[in-house]
Write a protein that holds these residues in place. Structure first.
Motif, PDB file in Angstrom:
ATOM      1  N   LEU A  19       7.146 -17.228 -28.373  1.00 53.09           N
ATOM      2  CA  LEU A  19       8.362 -16.431 -28.526  1.00 53.09           C
ATOM      3  C   LEU A  19       8.613 -15.485 -27.344  1.00 53.09           C
ATOM      4  O   LEU A  19       9.709 -15.516 -26.767  1.00 53.09           O
ATOM      5  CB  LEU A  19       8.349 -15.653 -29.843  1.00 53.09           C
ATOM      6  CG  LEU A  19       9.580 -14.784 -30.097  1.00 53.09           C
ATOM      7  CD1 LEU A  19      10.844 -15.633 -30.156  1.00 53.09           C
ATOM      8  CD2 LEU A  19       9.407 -13.985 -31.374  1.00 53.09           C
ATOM      9  N   PRO A  20       7.637 -14.671 -26.932  1.00 53.05           N
ATOM     10  CA  PRO A  20       7.893 -13.827 -25.756  1.00 53.05           C
ATOM     11  C   PRO A  20       8.160 -14.632 -24.486  1.00 53.05           C
ATOM     12  O   PRO A  20       8.981 -14.237 -23.659  1.00 53.05           O
ATOM     13  CB  PRO A  20       6.620 -12.993 -25.611  1.00 53.05           C
ATOM     14  CG  PRO A  20       6.013 -12.976 -26.958  1.00 53.05           C
ATOM     15  CD  PRO A  20       6.373 -14.296 -27.573  1.00 53.05           C
ATOM     16  N   ARG A  21       7.503 -15.768 -24.346  1.00 50.15           N
ATOM     17  CA  ARG A  21       7.761 -16.611 -23.174  1.00 50.15           C
ATOM     18  C   ARG A  21       9.195 -17.125 -23.181  1.00 50.15           C
ATOM     19  O   ARG A  21       9.875 -17.124 -22.165  1.00 50.15           O
ATOM     20  CB  ARG A  21       6.770 -17.770 -23.114  1.00 50.15           C
ATOM     21  CG  ARG A  21       5.357 -17.315 -22.779  1.00 50.15           C
ATOM     22  CD  ARG A  21       4.396 -18.486 -22.782  1.00 50.15           C
ATOM     23  NE  ARG A  21       4.742 -19.467 -21.791  1.00 50.15           N
ATOM     24  CZ  ARG A  21       4.189 -19.567 -20.597  1.00 50.15           C
ATOM     25  NH1 ARG A  21       3.245 -18.736 -20.250  1.00 50.15           N
ATOM     26  NH2 ARG A  21       4.567 -20.511 -19.769  1.00 50.15           N
ATOM     27  N   ARG A  22       9.679 -17.564 -24.345  1.00 46.78           N
ATOM     28  CA  ARG A  22      11.043 -18.074 -24.451  1.00 46.78           C
ATOM     29  C   ARG A  22      12.059 -16.966 -24.174  1.00 46.78           C
ATOM     30  O   ARG A  22      13.057 -17.184 -23.504  1.00 46.78           O
ATOM     31  CB  ARG A  22      11.266 -18.672 -25.840  1.00 46.78           C
ATOM     32  CG  ARG A  22      12.644 -19.236 -26.049  1.00 46.78           C
ATOM     33  CD  ARG A  22      12.898 -20.405 -25.125  1.00 46.78           C
ATOM     34  NE  ARG A  22      14.249 -20.906 -25.336  1.00 46.78           N
ATOM     35  CZ  ARG A  22      14.820 -21.777 -24.550  1.00 46.78           C
ATOM     36  NH1 ARG A  22      14.171 -22.270 -23.529  1.00 46.78           N
ATOM     37  NH2 ARG A  22      16.040 -22.168 -24.784  1.00 46.78           N
ATOM     38  N   SER A  29      20.300 -14.800 -19.513  1.00 48.77           N
ATOM     39  CA  SER A  29      21.409 -15.149 -20.398  1.00 48.77           C
ATOM     40  C   SER A  29      21.602 -14.086 -21.475  1.00 48.77           C
ATOM     41  O   SER A  29      22.733 -13.763 -21.839  1.00 48.77           O
ATOM     42  CB  SER A  29      21.169 -16.511 -21.045  1.00 48.77           C
ATOM     43  OG  SER A  29      21.262 -17.538 -20.075  1.00 48.77           O
ATOM     44  N   ILE A  30      20.507 -13.539 -21.994  1.00 56.63           N
ATOM     45  CA  ILE A  30      20.612 -12.444 -22.962  1.00 56.63           C
ATOM     46  C   ILE A  30      21.334 -11.269 -22.322  1.00 56.63           C
ATOM     47  O   ILE A  30      22.231 -10.663 -22.922  1.00 56.63           O
ATOM     48  CB  ILE A  30      19.221 -12.018 -23.466  1.00 56.63           C
ATOM     49  CG1 ILE A  30      18.592 -13.114 -24.321  1.00 56.63           C
ATOM     50  CG2 ILE A  30      19.309 -10.710 -24.266  1.00 56.63           C
ATOM     51  CD1 ILE A  30      17.146 -12.871 -24.678  1.00 56.63           C
ATOM     52  N   VAL A  59      23.101  -5.110 -36.958  1.00 54.58           N
ATOM     53  CA  VAL A  59      22.293  -5.215 -35.732  1.00 54.58           C
ATOM     54  C   VAL A  59      21.486  -6.509 -35.732  1.00 54.58           C
ATOM     55  O   VAL A  59      21.420  -7.220 -34.714  1.00 54.58           O
ATOM     56  CB  VAL A  59      21.383  -3.979 -35.578  1.00 54.58           C
ATOM     57  CG1 VAL A  59      20.356  -4.183 -34.478  1.00 54.58           C
ATOM     58  CG2 VAL A  59      22.221  -2.738 -35.309  1.00 54.58           C
ATOM     59  N   VAL A  60      20.881  -6.851 -36.856  1.00 55.09           N
ATOM     60  CA  VAL A  60      20.081  -8.081 -36.937  1.00 55.09           C
ATOM     61  C   VAL A  60      20.969  -9.309 -36.750  1.00 55.09           C
ATOM     62  O   VAL A  60      20.603 -10.245 -36.020  1.00 55.09           O
ATOM     63  CB  VAL A  60      19.309  -8.141 -38.272  1.00 55.09           C
ATOM     64  CG1 VAL A  60      18.692  -9.506 -38.495  1.00 55.09           C
ATOM     65  CG2 VAL A  60      18.238  -7.059 -38.307  1.00 55.09           C
ATOM     66  N   CYS A  61      22.138  -9.313 -37.391  1.00 54.99           N
ATOM     67  CA  CYS A  61      23.064 -10.444 -37.226  1.00 54.99           C
ATOM     68  C   CYS A  61      23.524 -10.572 -35.777  1.00 54.99           C
ATOM     69  O   CYS A  61      23.594 -11.679 -35.233  1.00 54.99           O
ATOM     70  CB  CYS A  61      24.266 -10.286 -38.140  1.00 54.99           C
ATOM     71  SG  CYS A  61      23.891 -10.513 -39.887  1.00 54.99           S
ATOM     72  N   LEU A  67      20.847 -14.146 -29.394  1.00 50.16           N
ATOM     73  CA  LEU A  67      19.806 -15.118 -29.021  1.00 50.16           C
ATOM     74  C   LEU A  67      20.327 -16.545 -29.075  1.00 50.16           C
ATOM     75  O   LEU A  67      20.008 -17.358 -28.200  1.00 50.16           O
ATOM     76  CB  LEU A  67      18.586 -14.945 -29.927  1.00 50.16           C
ATOM     77  CG  LEU A  67      17.828 -13.649 -29.755  1.00 50.16           C
ATOM     78  CD1 LEU A  67      16.683 -13.561 -30.762  1.00 50.16           C
ATOM     79  CD2 LEU A  67      17.305 -13.495 -28.337  1.00 50.16           C
ATOM     80  N   GLY A  68      21.129 -16.858 -30.081  1.00 50.81           N
ATOM     81  CA  GLY A  68      21.691 -18.204 -30.171  1.00 50.81           C
ATOM     82  C   GLY A  68      22.632 -18.514 -29.018  1.00 50.81           C
ATOM     83  O   GLY A  68      22.533 -19.565 -28.380  1.00 50.81           O
ATOM     84  N   LEU A  69      23.534 -17.589 -28.734  1.00 46.07           N
ATOM     85  CA  LEU A  69      24.488 -17.798 -27.640  1.00 46.07           C
ATOM     86  C   LEU A  69      23.785 -17.806 -26.286  1.00 46.07           C
ATOM     87  O   LEU A  69      24.125 -18.599 -25.407  1.00 46.07           O
ATOM     88  CB  LEU A  69      25.570 -16.731 -27.678  1.00 46.07           C
ATOM     89  CG  LEU A  69      26.761 -16.924 -26.757  1.00 46.07           C
ATOM     90  CD1 LEU A  69      27.430 -18.272 -26.997  1.00 46.07           C
ATOM     91  CD2 LEU A  69      27.767 -15.800 -26.953  1.00 46.07           C
ATOM     92  N   ALA A  70      22.784 -16.945 -26.136  1.00 45.45           N
ATOM     93  CA  ALA A  70      22.034 -16.923 -24.871  1.00 45.45           C
ATOM     94  C   ALA A  70      21.290 -18.233 -24.662  1.00 45.45           C
ATOM     95  O   ALA A  70      21.209 -18.739 -23.539  1.00 45.45           O
ATOM     96  CB  ALA A  70      21.063 -15.743 -24.850  1.00 45.45           C
TER      97      ALA A  70
END
Length: 88
Positions: A19-22, A29-30, A59-61, A67-70
């Motif tokens: 996860l941190p690597r990704r 992009s984020i 905030v969570v949404c 993350l999805g768009l990035a």
């Protein structure tokens, strides 16, 4: 960062996990996407205004959308741009 390259402690293992690597891979992009989604966060906060913890839900949404768009912009824009630049 250099100190963590050769470190085998718990912190180094956590930072080397998938996860941190990704997040590091898609970090640019984020960076580009998150500002555009701040108004979305505000709209979501308005929708959830009467709900306990509504701001946290917004905030969570927004983080999930970011993350999805990035991830999509990384695959659809950043990777092709890198391939093109490396080819020329």
């Amino acid at each position: 960062v250099l100190g963590l390259c050769y470190d085998t402690s718990g912190v180094a293992r956590v930072l080397a996990s998938p996860l941190p690597r990704r997040l590091g891979v898609i970090s640019y992009s984020i960076y580009l996407v998150h500002v555009a989604l701040l108004p979305v966060r505000d709209v979501l906060a308005g929708w959830f205004a009467g709900v306990p913890g509504g701001w946290a839900i917004a905030v969570v949404c927004t983080a999930a959308l970011t993350l999805g768009l990035a991830s999509l912009t990384y695959v659809g824009v950043e990777q092709p741009a890198r391939r093109w630049l490396n080819a020329i």
